[in-house]
Design an enzyme around this catalytic site. Structure first.
Site, PDB file in Angstrom:
ATOM      1  N   CYS A  46      95.105  21.084  55.325  1.00  0.00           N
ATOM      2  CA  CYS A  46      93.724  20.672  55.579  1.00  0.00           C
ATOM      3  C   CYS A  46      92.771  21.598  54.824  1.00  0.00           C
ATOM      4  O   CYS A  46      93.200  22.552  54.157  1.00  0.00           O
ATOM      5  CB  CYS A  46      93.408  20.694  57.075  1.00  0.00           C
ATOM      6  SG  CYS A  46      93.494  22.339  57.799  1.00  0.00           S
ATOM      7  N   CYS A  49      93.050  25.351  55.384  1.00  0.00           N
ATOM      8  CA  CYS A  49      94.090  26.051  54.626  1.00  0.00           C
ATOM      9  C   CYS A  49      93.576  26.463  53.255  1.00  0.00           C
ATOM     10  O   CYS A  49      93.773  27.597  52.813  1.00  0.00           O
ATOM     11  CB  CYS A  49      95.319  25.156  54.477  1.00  0.00           C
ATOM     12  SG  CYS A  49      96.102  24.677  56.038  1.00  0.00           S
ATOM     13  N   CYS A 128      47.654  23.701  42.777  1.00  0.00           N
ATOM     14  CA  CYS A 128      46.830  23.734  41.565  1.00  0.00           C
ATOM     15  C   CYS A 128      47.681  24.195  40.392  1.00  0.00           C
ATOM     16  O   CYS A 128      48.884  24.442  40.528  1.00  0.00           O
ATOM     17  CB  CYS A 128      45.620  24.653  41.750  1.00  0.00           C
ATOM     18  SG  CYS A 128      46.071  26.376  42.021  1.00  0.00           S
ATOM     19  N   CYS A 131      49.876  27.346  40.670  1.00  0.00           N
ATOM     20  CA  CYS A 131      51.172  27.186  41.336  1.00  0.00           C
ATOM     21  C   CYS A 131      52.225  26.678  40.349  1.00  0.00           C
ATOM     22  O   CYS A 131      53.373  27.139  40.342  1.00  0.00           O
ATOM     23  CB  CYS A 131      51.055  26.216  42.508  1.00  0.00           C
ATOM     24  SG  CYS A 131      49.909  26.727  43.792  1.00  0.00           S
ATOM     25  N   ASP A 643      57.185   0.849   7.710  1.00  0.00           N
ATOM     26  CA  ASP A 643      58.348   0.372   6.974  1.00  0.00           C
ATOM     27  C   ASP A 643      58.137  -1.119   6.731  1.00  0.00           C
ATOM     28  O   ASP A 643      57.402  -1.769   7.487  1.00  0.00           O
ATOM     29  CB  ASP A 643      59.610   0.620   7.795  1.00  0.00           C
ATOM     30  CG  ASP A 643      60.844   0.076   7.101  1.00  0.00           C
ATOM     31  OD1 ASP A 643      60.974   0.295   5.891  1.00  0.00           O
ATOM     32  OD2 ASP A 643      61.652  -0.586   7.782  1.00  0.00           O
ATOM     33  N   ASP A 852      61.995   0.816  12.363  1.00  0.00           N
ATOM     34  CA  ASP A 852      62.922   0.198  13.296  1.00  0.00           C
ATOM     35  C   ASP A 852      63.649   1.231  14.144  1.00  0.00           C
ATOM     36  O   ASP A 852      64.394   0.881  15.049  1.00  0.00           O
ATOM     37  CB  ASP A 852      63.920  -0.692  12.569  1.00  0.00           C
ATOM     38  CG  ASP A 852      64.737   0.072  11.530  1.00  0.00           C
ATOM     39  OD1 ASP A 852      64.781   1.313  11.602  1.00  0.00           O
ATOM     40  OD2 ASP A 852      65.337  -0.572  10.658  1.00  0.00           O
ATOM     41  N   ASP A 856      65.127   4.427   9.809  1.00  0.00           N
ATOM     42  CA  ASP A 856      63.953   5.244   9.535  1.00  0.00           C
ATOM     43  C   ASP A 856      63.883   6.493  10.407  1.00  0.00           C
ATOM     44  O   ASP A 856      62.830   7.117  10.501  1.00  0.00           O
ATOM     45  CB  ASP A 856      62.681   4.414   9.759  1.00  0.00           C
ATOM     46  CG  ASP A 856      62.643   3.182   8.883  1.00  0.00           C
ATOM     47  OD1 ASP A 856      62.904   3.304   7.678  1.00  0.00           O
ATOM     48  OD2 ASP A 856      62.385   2.090   9.402  1.00  0.00           O
TER      49      ASP A 856
END
Length: 976
Positions: A46, A49, A128, A131, A643, A852, A856
């Site tokens: 178990c 062990c 704020c 922080c 392109d 694309d 590119d």
């Protein structure tokens, strides 16, 4: 509570996190003396062990790391070989009552020490920008942390860390030690799933769960937490999946236990409402107690009966004083406890924030009032008290926080809407053992879908996961994901996107990408990352936040001294003093007003709230923005480089002309030769040639599998064409440059034909066989209908459009003339497009590249603003700053226009925040309008401070009303 941990088969296989941390331990010690071994441990039954073996090993002097796998019966030990031997490890295990055998070293896996994880955490208590800076600084100083970004509006932190050096628990502890609340949300681990387990009530149920998991396959390790009923499982995704664990546990336990996958985004989506509810509860409690305090102070003196009861002496004080003190004390230290905690947290970290100002102001008012009471009891001289001031200050600040939390919750509406697209369940089709015939169906949690599952999608329901249609046909509405308004026809082999809506027919879909790999999950992740990012302009707010509070406290002290000294020297009439007051108290009220009226929150929220709203608005309009940096740069864009193929054009090239100059070859043979050469290329022009030739041969009744020829030595030459060998003869298909490089002469009649094609906007393709030009083809790629309008609109916006293409100059100039682009760069190789971008950047101009996203990618990366244009699953997210989900060029205008409007709003926010503090602080100090100021109660400063931050957030929320420019109105856009 009980915590159960176990490990299953496969615990030491693959790149597990345990292996990562173990290797990290080696890195932190002298590598020459460190040794790692595995031992087979027999006799464990178990988790107790395995824990006892681990404890025994870890107690040895020299052991760096020890881990025991219960289900695999193995121990993995890292130790200092100068202090221990393998035999010592074995003896220690046997001394614990188990049998041990040292395993050969070749069975021990090695893991990748360079793999990092990205974890997301909720961080509570930030008020704020100071922080945020404090948390980020703490995280970045931790060993193993590569990157840390914290967002104030979302209260989320994203940390990239090396699991070999630090764990998520250490990150949580670091945040909590700094005084903030923290909880883990999710990470990019692919082999982990979290279940909510229902039905466990006793230890027997826990043991039943453990026994069931022990017999599962593909399990690496698990952890069950009884109080939260959460089960965390690490598994081998190549062996099993989450649904297998659900089926195994529910079937083995005869339905007693029910498992539900926890959606990591559920905690995020519910966080805003929880924060708002908490703030509303605090505000209403404070307001409820403030009413009697104000009533006693302002109303009771005009009601003789009530006033006489308040004047009744009870001990050293009057009844009214006791009641005010009691109410104010509860408000100050019970309801207002969060301000003290946050202020203490900030001071502990060596920083200051708004909470420090609130605590200073309210505590000064409360402390003075208490001292005034005690002094009056001792001397009989009763001074005026200001319990109502401290109580009302806290009440107004809480009211402001409540409204602010409501407004901030609205900024994350985009993610909530995206989450709503995900269906809760899916219909899984069950097939027979041969995998052919459908024998049943079952409804499952959509989070349990696995790759390869066949899912039934009925009309009117959402597609549960990305995949491909295997049966049926229907129209699918993809507008919620891609922004494309028209329904898209889906037939067999068509790809579908999870979250889209099936409109008409019945579909069977094979899931291909599930969980965090789906398009919708990637969009959500991208939007989240963008909302957490910081725009460069926010550095101004961060700097101001770091000095704001000390400056305000100094001004408060100077105000106190100034009014006190002025009063002593007769600088103002004594009639200004309130009844039963003195110069010190009078001056103190001015100082308290200065401290409380100042608002660093307005400055801290000016940028992140606007960026959050803008990224959400962009996502709902099909424009995914990667971060605040990209958003800020886009509004400064001076050049937009397009392109040509697939960007300005539709990307659906068609063959318009073919000519074979060889007398011994007919048209069919010529097309077969060219198509066979181009079949191995992914270029749009190549696909157009193959498609044209396929239709030609199908028309001649040839089967599709017969007409292509055998090709060898295929080589694609970017920007030129392809070359290969067919039947022992060298074939070249491409442009003039390809022919010239191979010293092939182009006859005049061929040149005349190609020139005519190019002048009409077609691309001329030459074909050479055995160093002789044998034919030519003309290919046209129609322009997108909106290309010319978008180019003209960009010009009116003060942006110079540029076209860069690998095509020849004649074709490029013909296309550019048609769309209205004057600056053209033609015959540019893919690798040279980045150089074109840099040439525009030399004078400091901001350059955007629209492509694309695949071919590119170097230019997209080199540009200040990269825009990958494409549809849904085909976009290349990594190289671009913007991802335009549709193939419409209108979204280029949307991206730039949204960026301009966003930063116009940010600048307005900063102007308001700065103007508020510049005016409010002198007024509160009595420097401006002192005759008016002395008649205003000090608690009104809290109301002003609360409204200032609310105003900034609401100002940012106005961006939610943004509407993308329509095609018909694009030409009306002018330079701002």
């Amino acid at each position: 509570g009980l915590q159960l941990t176990g490990k299953g088969s496969g615990a030491f296989s693959g790149d597990s996190d345990e292996g990562e941390r173990l290797l990290g331990a080696y890195d932190r010690e002298d590598a020459s003396n460190l040794r790692r071994i595995q031992a087979r441990v027999t006799g464990m039954t178990c988790a107790a062990c395995s824990n006892s073996v681990e404890s025994a090993l870890r107690s040895l002097d020299g052991v760096v790391k020890a881990s025991v796998a219960l289900l695999q019966n193995k121990a993995d030990v890292s130790f200092n070989a100068a202090l221990l031997t393998d035999e010592d490890i074995k003896n220690t295990i046997e001394a614990a009552g188990f049998e041990a055998e040292i395993l050969p070293e070749h069975t021990i896996p090695r893991s990748n020490p360079h793999r990092t994880l990205v974890g997301q955490f909720t961080i509570g208590g930030m008020t704020c920008a100071a922080c945020v800076n404090s948390v980020e600084e703490i995280l970045r100083k931790l060993p193993g942390v590569k990157k840390a970004v914290v967002s104030l509006p979302t209260s989320l932190g994203e940390v990239e860390y090396d699991p070999a050096s630090i764990t998520k628990d250490h990150l949580l502890n670091a945040i909590q030690d700094a005084g903030f609340e923290a909880s883990f949300v999710q990470s990019n681990e692919r082999d982990k799933v979290v279940f909510q387990v229902a039905g466990i009530a006793t230890e027997i149920d826990v043991q039943m769960l453990e026994t069931t998991l022990c017999i599962s396959t593909g399990l690496k390790q698990f952890h069950f937490d009884l109080p939260s009923q959460e089960l965390v499982i690490h598994y081998d995704p190549e062996v099993t999946g989450p649904r297998a664990f659900v089926d195994l546990i529910e079937n083995s336990c005869y339905g007693k236990l029910k498992l539900m996958v926890k959606n990591p985004y559920a905690r995020i989506s519910s966080k805003d409402s929880e924060e708002s509810s908490n703030m509303f509860r605090l505000f209403t409690s404070s307001a409820f107690l403030c009413v009697p305090v104000l009533f006693m102070q302002l109303v009771c003196p005009h009601i003789p009966l009530l006033y006489s009861m308040l004047l009744w002496r009870c001990g050293p004080f009057m009844m009214g004083d006791w009641l005010k003190w009691a109410f104010a004390t509860f408000i100050q230290f019970v309801i207002g406890k969060r301000f003290y905690v946050a202020a203490g947290r900030a001071l502990k970290n060596g920083s200051t924030n708004m909470d420090v100002l609130v605590v200073l102001g309210t505590s000064a008012s409360y402390a003075y009032s208490v001292c005034a009471l005690l002094y009056g009891a001792m001397t009989g001289f009763w001074s005026v008290t200001y319990f109502e001031a401290s109580s009302m200050l806290i009440t107004f600040v809480l009211f402001g926080k409540y409204l602010e939390s409501l407004a901030k919750g609205r900024t994350s509406d985009a993610i909530k809407k995206l989450l709503e697209l995900t269906p809760a369940t899916a219909i899984l089709l069950i097939k027979d053992d041969q995998g052919g015939k459908v024998i049943g169906e079952r409804e499952i949690d959509a989070l349990l879908i696995q790759p390869g599952d066949i899912l039934k999608v009925i009309p009117g329901t959402k597609v549960p996961a990305d995949g491909a249609v295997v049966w049926g046909s229907s129209y699918v509405n993809e507008s919620m994901v891609t922004g494309e308004s028209s329904p898209v026809l889906k037939e067999v082999d068509s790809s579908v996107i999870g979250g889209t809506i099936n409109l008409h027919g019945l579909l069977h879909v094979r899931a291909s990408r599930v969980g965090s790999n789906t398009v919708l999950s990637q969009i959500i992740s991208l939007v989240e990352t963008a909302q957490m990012s910081k725009a460069p302009i926010q550095k101004f707010a961060d700097y101001v936040a770091s000095i704001f509070v000390p400056v305000v406290v100094t001004l408060g002290v100077l105000t106190l001294l100034g009014w006190y000294v002025a009063g002593i020297l007769g600088g103002y009439p004594e009639e200004w003093l309130p009844e039963r007051s003195n110069y010190f108290v009078f001056s103190l009220m001015f100082a308290i007003s200065v401290i409380v009226v100042a608002c660093p929150c307005a400055l801290g929220l000016a940028t992140p709230t606007a960026v959050m709203v803008a990224t959400g608005v962009g996502a709902t309009n099909g424009v995914l923005i990667k971060g605040g940096d990209a958003l800020e740069k886009a509004q400064k864009t001076k050049h937009v480089v397009f392109d040509k193929t697939g960007t300005l054009t539709q990307g659906r090239a068609t063959v318009t002309a073919t000519k074979c100059f060889s007398t011994g070859m007919d048209r069919g043979e010529f097309l077969k030769l060219v198509a066979s050469a181009e079949a191995g290329s992914e270029h749009p022009l190549a696909r157009a040639i193959v498609e044209y030739a396929r239709h030609f041969h199908l028309f001649d009744d040839h089967s599709a599998s017969e007409w292509l020829l055998q090709v060898s030595g295929f080589l694609a030459l970017p920007g030129k064409g392809v070359q290969c060998t067919i039947h022992g003869k060298k074939i070249l298909v491409g442009n003039r440059q390809l022919m010239t490089d191979d010293s092939i002469m182009i006859p005049d009649y061929v040149e005349d034909m190609v020139r005519e094609l190019e002048e009409n906007g077609n691309t001329g393709i030459l074909v050479a066989l055995d160093r002789e030009v044998i034919g030519a083809l003309g290919i046209a790629d129609p322009l997108k209908r909106e290309a010319a309008v978008v180019v003209e609109a960009l010009t009116k916006m003060g942006i110079t459009p540029v076209m860069v293409t690998g095509d020849n100059w004649r074709t490029a100039m013909a296309v550019a003339k048609e769309v209205g682009i004057r600056d053209v760069r033609a015959e540019v190789m893919p690798a040279e497009k980045a150089d074109v971008i840099r040439s525009f950047q030399r004078d400091g101009s901001v350059v955007a590249m629209v492509g694309d996203g695949i071919n590119d990618s170097p230019a997209l990366a080199a540009a200040d603003v990269g825009m990958a244009i494409g549809a849904g699953t085909d976009i290349a997210i990594e190289a671009a700053d913007y991802v335009l989900m549709r193939s419409s060029l209108e979204d280029v205008i949307t991206a730039i226009d949204l960026s301009r409007k966003t930063f116009s709003r940010i600048r307005l926010n900063y102007v308001f925040a700065c103007a508020y503090n510049v005016i409010a602080i002198p007024v509160a100090a009595g420097v401006l309008f002192p005759w008016m100021r002395i008649r205003i109660p000090p608690w009104t400063a809290g109301a002003c401070m609360a409204m200032s931050s609310i105003t900034v957030v609401c100002s940012s929320l106005l961006l939610r009303r943004y509407r993308k420019p329509r095609l018909t109105t694009l030409l009306e856009i002018t330079v701002d």
